[in-house]
Design a protein around this motif. Structure first.
Motif, PDB file in Angstrom:
ATOM      1  N   ARG A   9       7.408   2.300   3.548  1.00 23.80           N
ATOM      2  CA  ARG A   9       7.620   0.898   3.892  1.00 23.80           C
ATOM      3  C   ARG A   9       6.289   0.160   3.935  1.00 23.80           C
ATOM      4  NH1 ARG A   9      10.156  -1.244   8.236  1.00 23.80           N
ATOM      5  NH2 ARG A   9       8.555  -0.384   9.592  1.00 23.80           N
ATOM      6  N   GLY A  10       6.369  -1.156   3.841  1.00 28.52           N
ATOM      7  CA  GLY A  10       5.187  -2.002   3.946  1.00 28.52           C
ATOM      8  C   GLY A  10       5.494  -3.361   3.368  1.00 28.52           C
ATOM      9  N   ASN A  11       4.582  -4.274   3.561  1.00 27.13           N
ATOM     10  CA  ASN A  11       4.757  -5.625   3.065  1.00 27.13           C
ATOM     11  C   ASN A  11       4.682  -5.684   1.544  1.00 27.13           C
ATOM     12  OD1 ASN A  11       5.023  -7.587   5.363  1.00 27.13           O
ATOM     13  ND2 ASN A  11       3.251  -6.417   6.072  1.00 27.13           N
ATOM     14  N   SER A  12       5.130  -6.789   0.999  1.00 29.15           N
ATOM     15  CA  SER A  12       5.050  -7.020  -0.436  1.00 29.15           C
ATOM     16  C   SER A  12       3.588  -6.919  -0.868  1.00 29.15           C
ATOM     17  CB  SER A  12       5.596  -8.412  -0.748  1.00 29.15           C
ATOM     18  OG  SER A  12       5.578  -8.651  -2.125  1.00 29.15           O
ATOM     19  N   GLY A  13       3.355  -6.182  -1.952  1.00 28.28           N
ATOM     20  CA  GLY A  13       2.000  -6.036  -2.466  1.00 28.28           C
ATOM     21  C   GLY A  13       1.174  -4.967  -1.778  1.00 28.28           C
ATOM     22  N   SER A  14       1.802  -4.168  -0.911  1.00 29.41           N
ATOM     23  CA  SER A  14       1.038  -3.149  -0.184  1.00 29.41           C
ATOM     24  C   SER A  14       0.846  -1.864  -0.996  1.00 29.41           C
ATOM     25  CB  SER A  14       1.693  -2.832   1.160  1.00 29.41           C
ATOM     26  OG  SER A  14       2.992  -2.311   0.991  1.00 29.41           O
ATOM     27  N   ALA A 118       3.478 -10.579 -11.278  1.00 32.84           N
ATOM     28  CA  ALA A 118       2.679 -11.510 -10.476  1.00 32.84           C
ATOM     29  C   ALA A 118       3.246 -12.922 -10.493  1.00 32.84           C
ATOM     30  CB  ALA A 118       1.230 -11.515 -10.957  1.00 32.84           C
ATOM     31  N   SER A 119       3.904 -13.308 -11.565  1.00 31.78           N
ATOM     32  CA  SER A 119       4.449 -14.673 -11.639  1.00 31.78           C
ATOM     33  C   SER A 119       5.836 -14.781 -11.005  1.00 31.78           C
ATOM     34  CB  SER A 119       4.509 -15.133 -13.098  1.00 31.78           C
ATOM     35  OG  SER A 119       5.400 -14.299 -13.829  1.00 31.78           O
ATOM     36  N   ALA A 120       6.393 -13.685 -10.543  1.00 34.58           N
ATOM     37  CA  ALA A 120       7.746 -13.698  -9.965  1.00 34.58           C
ATOM     38  C   ALA A 120       7.785 -14.406  -8.615  1.00 34.58           C
ATOM     39  CB  ALA A 120       8.287 -12.277  -9.838  1.00 34.58           C
ATOM     40  N   PHE A 121       6.671 -14.379  -7.878  1.00 32.23           N
ATOM     41  CA  PHE A 121       6.604 -15.086  -6.605  1.00 32.23           C
ATOM     42  C   PHE A 121       5.151 -15.362  -6.262  1.00 32.23           C
ATOM     43  CE2 PHE A 121       7.466 -10.559  -5.902  1.00 32.23           C
ATOM     44  CZ  PHE A 121       6.368 -10.157  -5.140  1.00 32.23           C
ATOM     45  N   THR A 122       4.946 -16.311  -5.364  1.00 33.91           N
ATOM     46  CA  THR A 122       3.613 -16.820  -5.054  1.00 33.91           C
ATOM     47  C   THR A 122       3.051 -16.212  -3.764  1.00 33.91           C
ATOM     48  OG1 THR A 122       4.444 -18.625  -3.707  1.00 33.91           O
ATOM     49  CG2 THR A 122       4.282 -19.033  -6.095  1.00 33.91           C
ATOM     50  N   ALA A 123       1.783 -16.489  -3.530  1.00 36.74           N
ATOM     51  CA  ALA A 123       1.150 -16.079  -2.279  1.00 36.74           C
ATOM     52  C   ALA A 123       1.826 -16.762  -1.094  1.00 36.74           C
ATOM     53  CB  ALA A 123      -0.337 -16.410  -2.311  1.00 36.74           C
ATOM     54  N   GLU A 124       2.315 -17.981  -1.302  1.00 43.01           N
ATOM     55  CA  GLU A 124       3.034 -18.676  -0.233  1.00 43.01           C
ATOM     56  C   GLU A 124       4.339 -17.954   0.094  1.00 43.01           C
ATOM     57  OE1 GLU A 124       1.752 -20.347  -2.971  1.00 43.01           O
ATOM     58  OE2 GLU A 124       0.010 -21.090  -1.848  1.00 43.01           O
ATOM     59  N   TRP A 129       7.098 -13.835   3.949  1.00 46.75           N
ATOM     60  CA  TRP A 129       7.706 -12.513   4.141  1.00 46.75           C
ATOM     61  C   TRP A 129       6.844 -11.594   4.994  1.00 46.75           C
ATOM     62  CZ3 TRP A 129       7.875 -11.978  -1.830  1.00 46.75           C
ATOM     63  CH2 TRP A 129       8.830 -12.852  -2.364  1.00 46.75           C
ATOM     64  N   TYR A 130       5.557 -11.879   5.082  1.00 46.65           N
ATOM     65  CA  TYR A 130       4.599 -10.952   5.688  1.00 46.65           C
ATOM     66  C   TYR A 130       4.879 -10.760   7.174  1.00 46.65           C
ATOM     67  CZ  TYR A 130       0.205  -8.509   6.471  1.00 46.65           C
ATOM     68  OH  TYR A 130      -0.732  -7.559   6.790  1.00 46.65           O
ATOM     69  N   ARG A 131       4.998  -9.514   7.573  1.00 47.55           N
ATOM     70  CA  ARG A 131       5.170  -9.137   8.981  1.00 47.55           C
ATOM     71  C   ARG A 131       4.147  -8.057   9.299  1.00 47.55           C
ATOM     72  NH1 ARG A 131       7.346 -13.034   8.386  1.00 47.55           N
ATOM     73  NH2 ARG A 131       9.504 -13.637   8.640  1.00 47.55           N
ATOM     74  N   PRO A 132       3.086  -8.409  10.044  1.00 44.74           N
ATOM     75  CA  PRO A 132       2.061  -7.393  10.341  1.00 44.74           C
ATOM     76  C   PRO A 132       2.611  -6.285  11.220  1.00 44.74           C
ATOM     77  CG  PRO A 132       1.627  -9.436  11.539  1.00 44.74           C
ATOM     78  CD  PRO A 132       2.794  -9.698  10.639  1.00 44.74           C
TER      79      PRO A 132
END
Length: 167
Positions: A9-14, A118-124, A129-132
């Motif tokens: 498990r982990g955040n998107s891009g981890s 990379a173009s499927a979704f943005t940093a925003e 989605w990010y949950r530390p």
């Protein structure tokens, strides 16, 4: 060897999917890859819903793979608030090895920019989605941070699960 349950498990891009691909590449045949995004987005075309159909199916797929003699690797963001109960049931019934890739947001954005999608979704989008440190209470997860290389992470998981080491 008894089939092993592995959860990454982990955040998107981890680096979750890269880790699973590394495990499969090193181990070879016999690993069922159960990808949350595929089940949720492709099979059901679901958004992130509190009681989504994908949650139960992911658990059933893992159980089926283990019963058929495959090692089951469940991979995804798998937020605790929605997936925690299903993951706890899998752990209760099958044991398993649970890993959380704890990568800072800025690094996940950097990694995402290097991916084919990379173009499927943005940093925003990723920030939304990010949950530390969205850690499970039970089972306890092994936390792997950004200081572990992809190869080191794959070797760690192969060793700790008894599927390796493969050097």
């Amino acid at each position: 060897m008894t089939p092993q349950l592995i959860v990454v498990r982990g955040n998107s891009g981890s680096g979750k999917s890269s880790v699973v691909e590394g495990i499969r590449g090193q181990y070879g045949h016999g690993i069922a890859y159960i990808e949350q995004d595929y089940v949720r987005r492709t099979v059901f075309q679901e958004l992130a819903e509190p009681d989504g159909a994908n949650i139960e199916l992911i658990g059933q797929m893992a159980r089926y793979a283990l019963a058929r003699g495959f090692h089951a690797v469940v991979e995804g963001i798998l937020p605790t608030v929605r997936y925690g109960g299903m993951l706890a049931e899998l752990a209760r019934d099958h044991g398993g090895h649970f890993y959380y890739l704890d990568i800072p947001f800025e690094e996940t954005v950097r990694r995402h920019a290097t991916r084919d999608k990379a173009s499927a979704f943005t940093a925003e989008d990723m920030a939304d989605w990010y949950r530390p440190r969205d850690l499970l209470e039970r089972p306890r997860e092994t936390i792997i941070d950004e200081s572990s290389s992809l190869d080191a992470t794959v070797q760690q998981i192969l060793t700790e699960t008894g599927l390796g080491p493969v050097w």
